[in-house]
Scaffold this motif. Structure first.
Motif, PDB file in Angstrom:
ATOM      1  N   THR A   1       3.404   5.104 -18.484  1.00  0.00           N
ATOM      2  CA  THR A   1       3.481   6.013 -18.282  1.00  0.00           C
ATOM      3  C   THR A   1       2.889   6.970 -20.166  1.00  0.00           C
ATOM      4  O   THR A   1       2.365   5.979 -21.003  1.00  0.00           O
ATOM      5  CB  THR A   1       5.148   6.333 -19.008  1.00  0.00           C
ATOM      6  OG1 THR A   1       5.096   5.480 -20.331  1.00  0.00           O
ATOM      7  CG2 THR A   1       6.011   5.598 -18.289  1.00  0.00           C
ATOM      8  N   PHE A   2       2.533   8.518 -20.350  1.00  0.00           N
ATOM      9  CA  PHE A   2       1.882   9.120 -20.978  1.00  0.00           C
ATOM     10  C   PHE A   2       2.435   8.523 -22.997  1.00  0.00           C
ATOM     11  O   PHE A   2       2.003   8.400 -23.771  1.00  0.00           O
ATOM     12  CB  PHE A   2       2.020  10.497 -20.997  1.00  0.00           C
ATOM     13  CG  PHE A   2       4.054  11.163 -21.386  1.00  0.00           C
ATOM     14  CD1 PHE A   2       3.788  11.627 -22.614  1.00  0.00           C
ATOM     15  CD2 PHE A   2       4.218  11.329 -20.575  1.00  0.00           C
ATOM     16  CE1 PHE A   2       4.651  12.143 -23.140  1.00  0.00           C
ATOM     17  CE2 PHE A   2       5.366  11.911 -20.750  1.00  0.00           C
ATOM     18  CZ  PHE A   2       5.552  12.259 -22.280  1.00  0.00           C
TER      19      PHE A   2
ATOM     20  N   SER B   1      -3.170  13.955 -18.088  1.00  0.00           N
ATOM     21  CA  SER B   1      -3.003  14.875 -18.218  1.00  0.00           C
ATOM     22  C   SER B   1      -1.893  15.114 -20.020  1.00  0.00           C
ATOM     23  O   SER B   1      -1.793  16.860 -19.704  1.00  0.00           O
ATOM     24  CB  SER B   1      -2.870  15.834 -17.222  1.00  0.00           C
ATOM     25  OG  SER B   1      -3.889  15.986 -16.474  1.00  0.00           O
ATOM     26  N   SER B   2      -2.094  14.646 -21.000  1.00  0.00           N
ATOM     27  CA  SER B   2      -0.657  15.087 -22.056  1.00  0.00           C
ATOM     28  C   SER B   2      -1.911  14.419 -23.151  1.00  0.00           C
ATOM     29  O   SER B   2      -3.430  14.629 -23.370  1.00  0.00           O
ATOM     30  CB  SER B   2       0.020  13.674 -22.140  1.00  0.00           C
ATOM     31  OG  SER B   2       0.529  13.228 -23.279  1.00  0.00           O
ATOM     32  N   TYR B   3      -1.538  15.581 -23.799  1.00  0.00           N
ATOM     33  CA  TYR B   3      -1.931  15.754 -25.326  1.00  0.00           C
ATOM     34  C   TYR B   3      -1.218  14.711 -26.241  1.00  0.00           C
ATOM     35  O   TYR B   3      -1.719  14.808 -27.265  1.00  0.00           O
ATOM     36  CB  TYR B   3      -1.401  17.137 -26.454  1.00  0.00           C
ATOM     37  CG  TYR B   3      -2.578  18.424 -25.717  1.00  0.00           C
ATOM     38  CD1 TYR B   3      -4.083  18.504 -25.251  1.00  0.00           C
ATOM     39  CD2 TYR B   3      -2.272  19.245 -24.061  1.00  0.00           C
ATOM     40  CE1 TYR B   3      -4.548  19.631 -25.220  1.00  0.00           C
ATOM     41  CE2 TYR B   3      -3.274  20.342 -23.794  1.00  0.00           C
ATOM     42  CZ  TYR B   3      -4.002  20.722 -24.569  1.00  0.00           C
ATOM     43  OH  TYR B   3      -5.126  21.344 -23.732  1.00  0.00           O
ATOM     44  N   TYR B   4      -0.432  14.012 -26.109  1.00  0.00           N
ATOM     45  CA  TYR B   4       0.482  12.796 -26.898  1.00  0.00           C
ATOM     46  C   TYR B   4       0.009  12.380 -27.128  1.00  0.00           C
ATOM     47  O   TYR B   4      -1.105  11.634 -26.725  1.00  0.00           O
ATOM     48  CB  TYR B   4       1.841  12.867 -25.521  1.00  0.00           C
ATOM     49  CG  TYR B   4       2.692  11.140 -26.516  1.00  0.00           C
ATOM     50  CD1 TYR B   4       3.426  12.339 -27.602  1.00  0.00           C
ATOM     51  CD2 TYR B   4       2.703   9.919 -26.341  1.00  0.00           C
ATOM     52  CE1 TYR B   4       4.482  11.586 -28.089  1.00  0.00           C
ATOM     53  CE2 TYR B   4       3.303   9.576 -26.823  1.00  0.00           C
ATOM     54  CZ  TYR B   4       4.193  10.304 -28.403  1.00  0.00           C
ATOM     55  OH  TYR B   4       5.585   9.263 -29.388  1.00  0.00           O
ATOM     56  N   TYR B   5      -0.055  12.501 -28.909  1.00  0.00           N
ATOM     57  CA  TYR B   5      -0.847  11.943 -30.213  1.00  0.00           C
ATOM     58  C   TYR B   5      -2.248  11.157 -30.123  1.00  0.00           C
ATOM     59  O   TYR B   5      -2.802  10.834 -29.927  1.00  0.00           O
ATOM     60  CB  TYR B   5      -0.578  10.294 -29.750  1.00  0.00           C
ATOM     61  CG  TYR B   5       0.278   9.925 -30.521  1.00  0.00           C
ATOM     62  CD1 TYR B   5       0.255   8.718 -32.256  1.00  0.00           C
ATOM     63  CD2 TYR B   5       2.073  10.406 -30.364  1.00  0.00           C
ATOM     64  CE1 TYR B   5       0.660   8.523 -33.151  1.00  0.00           C
ATOM     65  CE2 TYR B   5       2.623   9.891 -31.304  1.00  0.00           C
ATOM     66  CZ  TYR B   5       2.244   8.931 -32.571  1.00  0.00           C
ATOM     67  OH  TYR B   5       3.153   8.843 -33.432  1.00  0.00           O
TER      68      TYR B   5
ATOM     69  N   PHE C   1      11.672  14.127 -29.919  1.00  0.00           N
ATOM     70  CA  PHE C   1      11.239  12.953 -30.229  1.00  0.00           C
ATOM     71  C   PHE C   1       9.841  13.032 -29.193  1.00  0.00           C
ATOM     72  O   PHE C   1       9.199  12.725 -30.762  1.00  0.00           O
ATOM     73  CB  PHE C   1      11.763  11.205 -29.572  1.00  0.00           C
ATOM     74  CG  PHE C   1      10.799  10.411 -29.993  1.00  0.00           C
ATOM     75  CD1 PHE C   1      11.414   9.500 -30.987  1.00  0.00           C
ATOM     76  CD2 PHE C   1      10.169   9.253 -29.017  1.00  0.00           C
ATOM     77  CE1 PHE C   1      11.055   7.866 -31.320  1.00  0.00           C
ATOM     78  CE2 PHE C   1       9.373   8.302 -29.166  1.00  0.00           C
ATOM     79  CZ  PHE C   1       9.745   7.541 -30.804  1.00  0.00           C
ATOM     80  N   ILE C   2       9.220  13.017 -28.820  1.00  0.00           N
ATOM     81  CA  ILE C   2       7.973  13.036 -27.629  1.00  0.00           C
ATOM     82  C   ILE C   2       7.158  14.782 -28.648  1.00  0.00           C
ATOM     83  O   ILE C   2       6.266  14.010 -28.820  1.00  0.00           O
ATOM     84  CB  ILE C   2       8.321  13.832 -26.520  1.00  0.00           C
ATOM     85  CG1 ILE C   2       8.062  12.983 -25.923  1.00  0.00           C
ATOM     86  CG2 ILE C   2       6.410  14.429 -26.143  1.00  0.00           C
ATOM     87  CD1 ILE C   2       7.429  11.146 -25.676  1.00  0.00           C
ATOM     88  N   GLN C   3       8.695  15.568 -29.013  1.00  0.00           N
ATOM     89  CA  GLN C   3       8.021  16.424 -29.940  1.00  0.00           C
ATOM     90  C   GLN C   3       7.637  16.196 -31.659  1.00  0.00           C
ATOM     91  O   GLN C   3       7.045  17.469 -32.411  1.00  0.00           O
ATOM     92  CB  GLN C   3       8.491  17.939 -29.756  1.00  0.00           C
ATOM     93  CG  GLN C   3       9.044  18.493 -28.365  1.00  0.00           C
ATOM     94  CD  GLN C   3       9.624  19.382 -27.720  1.00  0.00           C
ATOM     95  OE1 GLN C   3      10.535  19.909 -28.712  1.00  0.00           O
ATOM     96  NE2 GLN C   3       9.293  20.562 -27.430  1.00  0.00           N
ATOM     97  N   THR C   4       8.252  15.570 -32.029  1.00  0.00           N
ATOM     98  CA  THR C   4       8.245  14.338 -33.342  1.00  0.00           C
ATOM     99  C   THR C   4       8.627  15.565 -34.144  1.00  0.00           C
ATOM    100  O   THR C   4       8.817  15.455 -34.736  1.00  0.00           O
ATOM    101  CB  THR C   4       6.976  14.056 -33.714  1.00  0.00           C
ATOM    102  OG1 THR C   4       6.695  15.928 -34.023  1.00  0.00           O
ATOM    103  CG2 THR C   4       5.722  13.421 -33.304  1.00  0.00           C
TER     104      THR C   4
END
Length: 277
Positions: free
Chosen positions: A198-199, A236-240, A87-90
């Motif tokens: 959360t990220f 330190s997240s690239y999410y979105y 899911f996080i990886q879309t």
């Protein structure tokens, strides 16, 4: 050799550690920490009310805990972890396949598990299947499992679900409902203590900013984007991050700041290349 069976106390201790809770954290607001210690050492059993509250905090049923069904609980959590990774990886098509596994569905007993199921289902119906109405129905159903039951704090999963619902409303042209949902979730995010964040909540900031962009509230949208950037930096997240860069570029373009806009479009493209390996 016969397989060893855990005692009730051992099961409680195993589940507590799996949830990364200390005895103090598990006991908070429910009972004395010393009671948790005695229970884990099989010296005492909690009364029914305390047991029910412990189960709610551990996100297990009373039957699972009383029958020491650690392996069953662990297996379900493993499946949810696998689903969440995709899911996080879309990778919504993969998520859609996993959540339709009959064995997985049959293991869903708790309201929190069913809520997560409908969050993933509604998200997939929107992102992968373009079934907006089905997505709205699934997300609403999931939200109702736990939301509004006199809880002192809204959970992060509830915030994500309501925010996603707002996004689908926006895609369906229902901008008033979209703004109501996404603004509510964004305000919850702003008021939430850092230790609960959360990220994944970066997406909440993005959804709100995107609706504001559609409503031509450009300055407010930029503020929400900056909040998303800060949250991403915190983890330190690239999410979105790609989506935030792209949206900021579009907003700057609308404000006729072409040079700055192009910089954010380039940053979005860089993140895209990183994600694609």
């Amino acid at each position: 050799m016969e397989e060893s069976v855990q005692t009730f106390g051992q099961t409680l201790k195993t589940l507590r550690k799996q949830r990364k809770l200390t005895q103090k954290m598990l006991a908070e607001g429910i009972c004395a920490q010393s009671l948790i210690s005695r229970v884990e050492n099989d010296e005492e059993l909690p009364n029914a009310l305390v047991l029910q509250q412990i189960c709610q905090r551990l996100e297990v049923t009373m039957d699972q805990l009383m029958l020491s069904q650690v392996e069953e609980i662990t297996e379900l959590n493993r499946k949810f972890d696998e689903i969440h990774t995709h899911f996080i990886q879309t990778n919504y098509e993969k998520v859609y396949t996993l959540i339709h596994d009959e064995n997985f569905i049959n293991q869903l007993q708790l309201e929190v598990d069913l809520q997560r199921y409908y969050y993933y289902l509604g998200s997939c119906q929107y992102y992968a299947k373009n079934q907006n109405q089905f997505a709205i129905e699934s997300l609403k159903r999931g939200i109702l499992y736990t939301y509004g039951q006199n809880k002192s704090n809204i959970s992060t999963i509830e915030i994500q679900m309501i925010s996603c619902l707002g996004r689908v409303y926006g895609e369906s042209g229902q901008l008033e409902e979209a703004l109501k949902c996404t603004r509510y979730c964004y305000n919850c995010l702003k008021e939430m203590p850092n230790e609960r964040k959360t990220f994944e909540l970066v997406k909440v900031a993005y959804n709100y900013a995107d609706i504001l962009f559609q409503l031509k509230e450009l300055d407010l949208a930029l503020e929400a984007i900056e909040e998303g950037f800060l949250l991403g930096q915190q983890f330190s997240s690239y999410y979105y991050l790609k989506e935030l860069f792209l949206l900021k570029g579009l907003i700057l373009q609308k404000k006729e700041k072409m040079l700055e806009a192009s910089e954010y479009f380039e940053l979005a493209e860089m993140i895209k290349k990183i994600e694609n390996g």
